[in-house]
Design a protein around this motif. Structure first.
Motif, mmCIF file in Angstrom:
data_model
loop_
_atom_site.group_PDB
_atom_site.id
_atom_site.type_symbol
_atom_site.label_atom_id
_atom_site.label_comp_id
_atom_site.label_asym_id
_atom_site.label_seq_id
_atom_site.Cartn_x
_atom_site.Cartn_y
_atom_site.Cartn_z
ATOM 1 N N VAL A 269 0.854 -1.185 0.000
ATOM 2 C CA VAL A 269 0.000 0.000 0.000
ATOM 3 C C VAL A 269 0.892 1.238 0.000
ATOM 4 N N ARG A 270 0.604 2.173 -0.896
ATOM 5 C CA ARG A 270 1.397 3.391 -1.024
ATOM 6 C C ARG A 270 0.583 4.574 -0.510
ATOM 7 N N ILE A 271 1.156 5.297 0.467
ATOM 8 C CA ILE A 271 0.504 6.466 1.049
ATOM 9 C C ILE A 271 1.326 7.697 0.701
ATOM 10 N N LYS A 272 0.707 8.661 0.025
ATOM 11 C CA LYS A 272 1.396 9.895 -0.325
ATOM 12 C C LYS A 272 1.366 10.864 0.851
ATOM 13 N N LYS B 253 -4.197 -6.330 0.299
ATOM 14 C CA LYS B 253 -5.061 -7.446 0.687
ATOM 15 C C LYS B 253 -5.504 -8.217 -0.559
ATOM 16 N N PRO B 254 -5.607 -9.547 -0.453
ATOM 17 C CA PRO B 254 -6.076 -10.323 -1.613
ATOM 18 C C PRO B 254 -7.435 -9.852 -2.126
ATOM 19 N N ALA B 255 -8.303 -9.380 -1.213
ATOM 20 C CA ALA B 255 -9.621 -8.905 -1.650
ATOM 21 C C ALA B 255 -9.502 -7.691 -2.568
ATOM 22 N N THR B 256 -8.506 -6.838 -2.314
ATOM 23 C CA THR B 256 -8.294 -5.664 -3.166
ATOM 24 C C THR B 256 -7.864 -6.080 -4.563
ATOM 25 N N VAL B 257 -6.933 -7.035 -4.632
ATOM 26 C CA VAL B 257 -6.466 -7.514 -5.933
ATOM 27 C C VAL B 257 -7.578 -8.264 -6.657
ATOM 28 N N HIS B 258 -8.384 -9.008 -5.903
ATOM 29 C CA HIS B 258 -9.492 -9.742 -6.515
ATOM 30 C C HIS B 258 -10.513 -8.782 -7.112
ATOM 31 N N GLN B 259 -10.701 -7.631 -6.468
ATOM 32 C CA GLN B 259 -11.618 -6.638 -7.019
ATOM 33 C C GLN B 259 -11.113 -6.121 -8.367
ATOM 34 N N GLU B 260 -9.786 -5.954 -8.501
ATOM 35 C CA GLU B 260 -9.224 -5.525 -9.778
ATOM 36 C C GLU B 260 -9.474 -6.575 -10.855
ATOM 37 N N LEU B 261 -9.392 -7.860 -10.477
ATOM 38 C CA LEU B 261 -9.693 -8.926 -11.434
ATOM 39 C C LEU B 261 -11.146 -8.862 -11.883
#
Length: 380
Positions: free
Chosen positions: A132-135, A147-155
């Motif tokens: 996770v990148r925070i500016k 989180k895997p759920a975040t990547v799964h949402q991109e899929l």
């Protein structure tokens, strides 16, 4: 009469370079020549076989058109025409925008038809290793892994983007169909059924306005942020026990929703809490005038009630499950949910088994408390 061709297709090398070319005839008999973009003979043969298969399946023009369109161009077209309200909710569009940035960074320079299942799986593996990148003012700070759920949402968003391309005949098939998500995501998209005892436990620890929200959603199935939070008092008709939904996620969502006695009482209590505001859930912190999120208060209520976290949106699935378990026909449940597709109902009502167990526990308690025997007396 045209003379039959001796060969269906061929691979050849031009005199002006090392790159191999392929030649074949389309369904009209016209000879087509195009570069294979490779010096490998086997790779060129593979592309020729794909072209001949696409021709036989009547997909040749689709494949060639998709190969000429850049992936980034198609993503921008999707975000502009198939992602924004009123076709999709504002939060859905925001999620699509975030995912689109990562997808264009990974596949943007490629042609749409060049993205394969293997490419997508490699992309998912790389994203699961990202952090996770925070500016901040001092620069970009790296936090924990995604989180895997975040990547799964991109899929899921990529699958949706490519499904539209298939429907528009830019792709013969969706490469996401051959992708297996590399990580098991625990409990992903499985709605939670809230039992009666659990509901009372949460309501006891919740502030009054959240208690009203819980009762309204479990009695009406309203969508939390799209329908209930922006609701105005003039949409509520307590005398006739009905509320009007002028704007919803889908066209079927725009309708009058009947109210139960519990829902009427919850609306009446919330009306009194709102005071003179035209909104049912007013907020001075938002320019819109009404509350936008319940994440903090929902997390706090579950934590105090010592209930494992589940989404507040799952209250809608609880409503559907109770209707189904109560004997309401599936067609009527779909209409009460204001869904256009009956398949969506199955996602909401898949917790009926847990509700049946809850009913059996009540039955066992009543039997134990009665203290009477069910045996038949024998007469001498």
């Amino acid at each position: 009469m045209a003379r039959p061709s001796k060969h269906d297709g061929a691979v050849f090398k031009r005199n002006d370079g090392k790159i191999l070319w392929i030649t074949y005839r389309n369904r009209e008999g016209k000879r087509i020549r195009e570069s294979a973009f490779t010096e490998d003979w086997q790779e060129a043969q593979r592309k020729l076989r794909e072209r001949l298969q696409a021709r036989d399946d009547k997909l040749l023009e689709i494949v060639r058109k998709g190969e000429q369109l850049q992936f980034s161009t198609w993503v921008d077209f999707f975000l502009e025409n198939y992602s924004q309200p009123p076709l999709r909710a504002e939060k859905t569009h925001e999620a699509n925008l975030r995912a689109g940035l990562h997808l264009k960074k990974a596949f943007g320079a490629r042609k749409l038809g060049e993205v394969s299942s293997d490419d997508i799986e490699l992309y998912l593996l790389r994203r699961l290793q990202d952090r996770v990148r925070i500016k901040t003012g001092a620069g970009v700070v790296l936090r924990e892994k995604l989180k895997p759920a975040t990547v799964h949402q991109e899929l899921r968003i990529l699958r949706r983007v490519l499904n539209v391309a298939v429907r528009k005949k830019l792709l013969p098939s969706n490469p996401c169909a051959g992708v297996e998500f590399p990580v098991a995501v625990k409990g992903l998209f499985r709605p939670h059924y809230m039992g009666w005892a659990e509901q009372q436990q949460i309501e006891f620890q919740a502030p009054e306005y959240l208690r009203n929200i819980i009762r309204i959603i479990t009695e009406t199935g309203l969508r939390v942020y799209k329908e209930l939070m922006p609701m105005k008092k003039d949409q509520v008709n307590l005398e006739n026990a009905v509320v009007w939904i002028p704007d919803s996620k889908t066209a079927n969502g725009v309708a009058e929703v009947p109210l139960t006695e519990i829902a009427v009482k919850a609306f009446r209590d919330q009306w009194a809490l709102a005071g003179k505001s035209p909104w049912l859930f007013p907020s001075d912190e938002n320019r819109s005038g009404h509350q936008k999120t319940l994440k903090t208060v929902w997390h706090a209520a579950l934590r105090r009630a010592k209930v494992p976290y589940f989404r507040i949106y799952d209250l809608r699935s609880t409503y559907a499950t109770r209707l189904s378990a109560g004997g309401v026909a599936d067609e009527w449940v779909t209409q009460l949910l204001r869904q256009g597709d009956a398949k969506v109902f199955k996602k909401y009502s898949q917790m009926k088994l847990q509700m049946k167990r809850e009913a059996l526990q009540k039955l066992n308690r009543q039997a134990n408390e009665s203290g009477r025997s069910f045996d038949t007396e024998r007469h001498n």
